[in-house]
Design a protein around this motif. Structure first.
Motif, PDB file in Angstrom:
ATOM      1  N   GLY A 133      56.983  -0.310  67.376  1.00  0.00           N
ATOM      2  CA  GLY A 133      56.482  -0.247  66.007  1.00  0.00           C
ATOM      3  C   GLY A 133      56.970   0.999  65.290  1.00  0.00           C
ATOM      4  O   GLY A 133      57.338   0.946  64.112  1.00  0.00           O
ATOM      5  N   VAL A 134      56.992   2.122  65.995  1.00  0.00           N
ATOM      6  CA  VAL A 134      57.498   3.372  65.409  1.00  0.00           C
ATOM      7  C   VAL A 134      58.972   3.234  65.048  1.00  0.00           C
ATOM      8  O   VAL A 134      59.401   3.597  63.944  1.00  0.00           O
ATOM      9  CB  VAL A 134      57.304   4.559  66.379  1.00  0.00           C
ATOM     10  CG1 VAL A 134      57.986   5.809  65.831  1.00  0.00           C
ATOM     11  CG2 VAL A 134      55.825   4.827  66.618  1.00  0.00           C
ATOM     12  N   VAL A 135      59.758   2.712  65.989  1.00  0.00           N
ATOM     13  CA  VAL A 135      61.205   2.544  65.769  1.00  0.00           C
ATOM     14  C   VAL A 135      61.459   1.639  64.560  1.00  0.00           C
ATOM     15  O   VAL A 135      62.298   1.945  63.700  1.00  0.00           O
ATOM     16  CB  VAL A 135      61.880   1.975  67.029  1.00  0.00           C
ATOM     17  CG1 VAL A 135      63.330   1.605  66.737  1.00  0.00           C
ATOM     18  CG2 VAL A 135      61.817   2.990  68.172  1.00  0.00           C
ATOM     19  N   ALA A 136      60.714   0.527  64.479  1.00  0.00           N
ATOM     20  CA  ALA A 136      60.907  -0.413  63.364  1.00  0.00           C
ATOM     21  C   ALA A 136      60.505   0.216  62.036  1.00  0.00           C
ATOM     22  O   ALA A 136      61.190   0.037  61.017  1.00  0.00           O
ATOM     23  CB  ALA A 136      60.096  -1.684  63.620  1.00  0.00           C
ATOM     24  N   ALA A 137      59.401   0.951  62.034  1.00  0.00           N
ATOM     25  CA  ALA A 137      58.942   1.587  60.794  1.00  0.00           C
ATOM     26  C   ALA A 137      59.921   2.665  60.330  1.00  0.00           C
ATOM     27  O   ALA A 137      60.208   2.794  59.133  1.00  0.00           O
ATOM     28  CB  ALA A 137      57.552   2.177  60.996  1.00  0.00           C
ATOM     29  N   LEU A 138      60.442   3.443  61.278  1.00  0.00           N
ATOM     30  CA  LEU A 138      61.441   4.461  60.921  1.00  0.00           C
ATOM     31  C   LEU A 138      62.713   3.819  60.382  1.00  0.00           C
ATOM     32  O   LEU A 138      63.324   4.332  59.431  1.00  0.00           O
ATOM     33  CB  LEU A 138      61.765   5.323  62.149  1.00  0.00           C
ATOM     34  CG  LEU A 138      60.713   6.356  62.562  1.00  0.00           C
ATOM     35  CD1 LEU A 138      61.086   6.985  63.895  1.00  0.00           C
ATOM     36  CD2 LEU A 138      60.566   7.450  61.496  1.00  0.00           C
ATOM     37  N   ALA A 139      63.113   2.706  60.986  1.00  0.00           N
ATOM     38  CA  ALA A 139      64.340   2.024  60.552  1.00  0.00           C
ATOM     39  C   ALA A 139      64.245   1.590  59.093  1.00  0.00           C
ATOM     40  O   ALA A 139      65.248   1.588  58.363  1.00  0.00           O
ATOM     41  CB  ALA A 139      64.608   0.819  61.446  1.00  0.00           C
ATOM     42  N   ARG A 140      63.040   1.244  58.648  1.00  0.00           N
ATOM     43  CA  ARG A 140      62.874   0.847  57.242  1.00  0.00           C
ATOM     44  C   ARG A 140      63.105   2.030  56.295  1.00  0.00           C
ATOM     45  O   ARG A 140      63.344   1.832  55.103  1.00  0.00           O
ATOM     46  CB  ARG A 140      61.486   0.237  57.038  1.00  0.00           C
ATOM     47  CG  ARG A 140      61.362  -1.178  57.609  1.00  0.00           C
ATOM     48  CD  ARG A 140      60.082  -1.857  57.186  1.00  0.00           C
ATOM     49  NE  ARG A 140      58.943  -1.451  57.967  1.00  0.00           N
ATOM     50  CZ  ARG A 140      58.598  -1.980  59.145  1.00  0.00           C
ATOM     51  NH1 ARG A 140      59.339  -2.949  59.669  1.00  0.00           N
ATOM     52  NH2 ARG A 140      57.538  -1.551  59.785  1.00  0.00           N
ATOM     53  N   HIS A 141      63.056   3.233  56.842  1.00  0.00           N
ATOM     54  CA  HIS A 141      63.368   4.433  56.060  1.00  0.00           C
ATOM     55  C   HIS A 141      64.754   4.979  56.423  1.00  0.00           C
ATOM     56  O   HIS A 141      65.081   6.112  56.079  1.00  0.00           O
ATOM     57  CB  HIS A 141      62.316   5.520  56.321  1.00  0.00           C
ATOM     58  CG  HIS A 141      60.951   5.177  55.817  1.00  0.00           C
ATOM     59  ND1 HIS A 141      60.578   5.338  54.497  1.00  0.00           N
ATOM     60  CD2 HIS A 141      59.864   4.667  56.464  1.00  0.00           C
ATOM     61  CE1 HIS A 141      59.314   4.963  54.350  1.00  0.00           C
ATOM     62  NE2 HIS A 141      58.860   4.546  55.523  1.00  0.00           N
TER      63      HIS A 141
END
Length: 384
Positions: free
Chosen positions: A191-199
């Protein structure tokens, strides 16, 4: 004529008996007695994470005590069988088998942990025994939808997105992730990796700890090398506390943020208010000390009556809400209870539990996406 009529009547009665034999009345599902409905729960009540299960059980039992005192569900009292699994997968599986085969429970509730619940899912799904309320936000438990499992809390993806958006919004870009090496931790890390990728960002470092372990040295060494501005921790309270201590000892002072499974009160008790000050925590339940919310006010009253104390907590409130949701679903299903009818009720009925709303459908068993961001104050209190 009279003889003919009697023959016809006897033939009709005989046919009716044959039809009754061919189509016997449906036997009641297990766990439904004349005066009680039996439910089952497996959670840690001992070991490093025993405090989590104890708070949930206390909250659930407080609600059921209140409910039973008012007559129960259609005159039936609720009985909750609770078994200790120590947050160990094999014990959770064994408990699930026992609850279904020996205790003959009608339904399950308030299971704790991603990996334990994943393995137990094979048993309760095969037995078509519903599980309502999973103390896990793992995506693997949510997709594909399991007909017999319903989630009460938001997912780890929802929590990590809220945390990442908040950190990035403050100008923090160098973010590391520390996670438990199991289904819970890996789901949160994803979830962290995916959320960071959106930024358009990536974690600057990753480190892990094994379940029920405090061996965080390798993770500290790996993450400290990156000198992060923030660390998102997908871990439980004991390894979290040890990780923070060792990071600070290594001269690292990032913003520490963690997810709801941490248990704010447990982290403060483990670290002390001074050292826990400033740790950010995402929450998936309403603020347990705000008695202006109807469900929280009800929880306060029930806990004071049942447990004779006012040590409120997020886990205690979650157990209470889980029990209330189960009761409301049973009540709305009606007197002719069955497991399949309970599933249908859950999938087709919105629930407002007093300021905390739940809504399922046949294609989504994610009841809520509620996430609240909090921080620990100087005195150890949770601040919003």
């Amino acid at each position: 004529m009279l003889i003919h009529t009697l023959k016809s009547l006897l033939a009709a009665v005989g046919t009716g008996l044959l039809l009754t034999a061919a189509h016997p009345a449906r036997a009641a599902d297990p766990g439904i007695g004349d005066g009680a409905i039996t439910l089952g729960m497996s959670a840690p009540f001992s070991g490093p994470n025993g405090a989590y299960g104890k708070e949930m059980r206390e909250g659930a039992l407080a609600y059921f005590a209140q409910l039973n005192g008012a007559g129960g569900i259609n005159g039936k009292k609720i009985e909750l069988v609770t078994l200790d699994d120590g947050y160990e997968t094999d014990r959770t599986v064994a408990n699930t088998r026992k609850l279904i085969d020996e205790n003959k429970v009608f339904a399950l509730m308030a299971y704790y942990g991603s990996s334990p619940t994943t393995e137990a899912m094979k048993l309760f799904s095969e037995a078509k025994t519903p599980l309502l309320g999973t103390i896990s936000g793992a995506g693997s438990l949510r997709s594909p939808v399991n007909r017999y499992m319903f989630h009460l809390r938001a997912s780890y993806a929802d929590e990590t997105e809220a945390i990442v958006n908040h950190l990035v919004g403050m100008g923090i870009a160098n973010i590391a992730v520390f996670y438990q090496n199991d289904g819970f931790g890996k789901s949160g890390k994803d979830g962290v990796v995916a959320a960071l990728a959106r930024h358009k960002l990536k974690p600057v470092a990753e480190g892990s700890v094994e379940r029920n372990s405090l061996q965080v040295e390798a993770a500290v060494a790996q993450i400290a090398k990156s000198n992060p501005q923030a660390v998102i921790m997908v871990t439980l309270y004991k390894p979290t506390a040890e990780f923070i201590r060792q990071m600070r000892k290594a001269g690292q002072m990032p913003q520490f943020s963690t997810l709801s499974p941490i248990g704010a009160d447990l982290l403060v008790a483990e670290m002390g208010a001074k050292d826990a000050h400033g740790v950010g925590i995402s929450q998936v339940m309403p603020y347990p000390w705000n008695d202006t919310i109807p469900i929280v006010k009800e929880y306060h009253k029930a806990l004071q009556t049942f447990a004779k104390h006012n040590r409120y907590s997020y886990y205690g409130l979650e157990g209470f809400i889980n029990a209330k949701l189960m009761a409301e679903a049973l009540r709305k299903t009606g007197r002719d209870l069955s497991r399949e009818k309970l599933v249908t009720t859950l999938e087709s009925t919105p629930f407002d539990l007093g300021g905390y709303k739940i809504n399922y459908s046949p294609t989504s068993h994610n009841g809520s996406r509620f996430v609240d961001l909090t921080v620990l104050g100087r005195d150890g209190r949770v601040l919003r």
